[in-house]
Design a protein around this motif. Structure first.
Motif: not given
Length: 133
Positions: A2-19
């Motif tokens: 079971k996921h800790l957060y429901a899909q609807e409540t997750r923040m959608q931060l966008g593409a990930f990279s390491l700078s």
């Protein structure tokens, strides 16, 4: 599992990279190219490059722009830097972070368009949420 957060409540931060804060962008570029990364954006003369490998791992090389390496998220982009629509605006993400009890060090300004905010995790790692459109 079971996921800790429901899909609807997750923040959608966008593409990930390491700078990465690099000392010598040419040496860093050569090193990461030997590991299979290729330049996909940027301008080495301006001391910044974006590299990606075949696994779609993205690294940013930045000489003289950051003091420390940083986790970076780009709202409005997918993992290949293609625009996604709709997307969660950086100012809304900032409000969600604040509602969760986080305090941005730098804040997104304006009502729309490009903006960013920064956070620091409990271990001192900088996080940049940087919207380009």
């Amino acid at each position: 599992m079971k996921h800790l957060y429901a899909q609807e409540t997750r923040m959608q931060l966008g593409a990930f990279s390491l700078s990465l804060a690099v000392k010598d962008i040419a040496a860093s570029r050569a090193f990461y190219e030997k590991l299979g990364f290729a330049v996909i954006a940027g301008d080495q003369a301006q001391n910044w490059l974006i590299l990606r490998n075949a696994d779609k791992v993205t690294l940013g090389l930045f000489q003289g722009m950051f003091e420390r390496n940083s986790l970076t998220f780009n709202p409005g982009w997918d993992a290949e830097c293609a625009e996604i629509n709709p997307f969660t605006d950086v100012r809304q993400l900032q409000a969600q972070a604040e509602a969760a009890g986080l305090q941005p060090e730098a804040r997104a300004e304006g009502e729309s368009g490009p903006a960013f905010f920064t956070l620091t995790d409990p271990d001192g790692n900088p996080i940049l949420i940087d919207q380009h459109r």
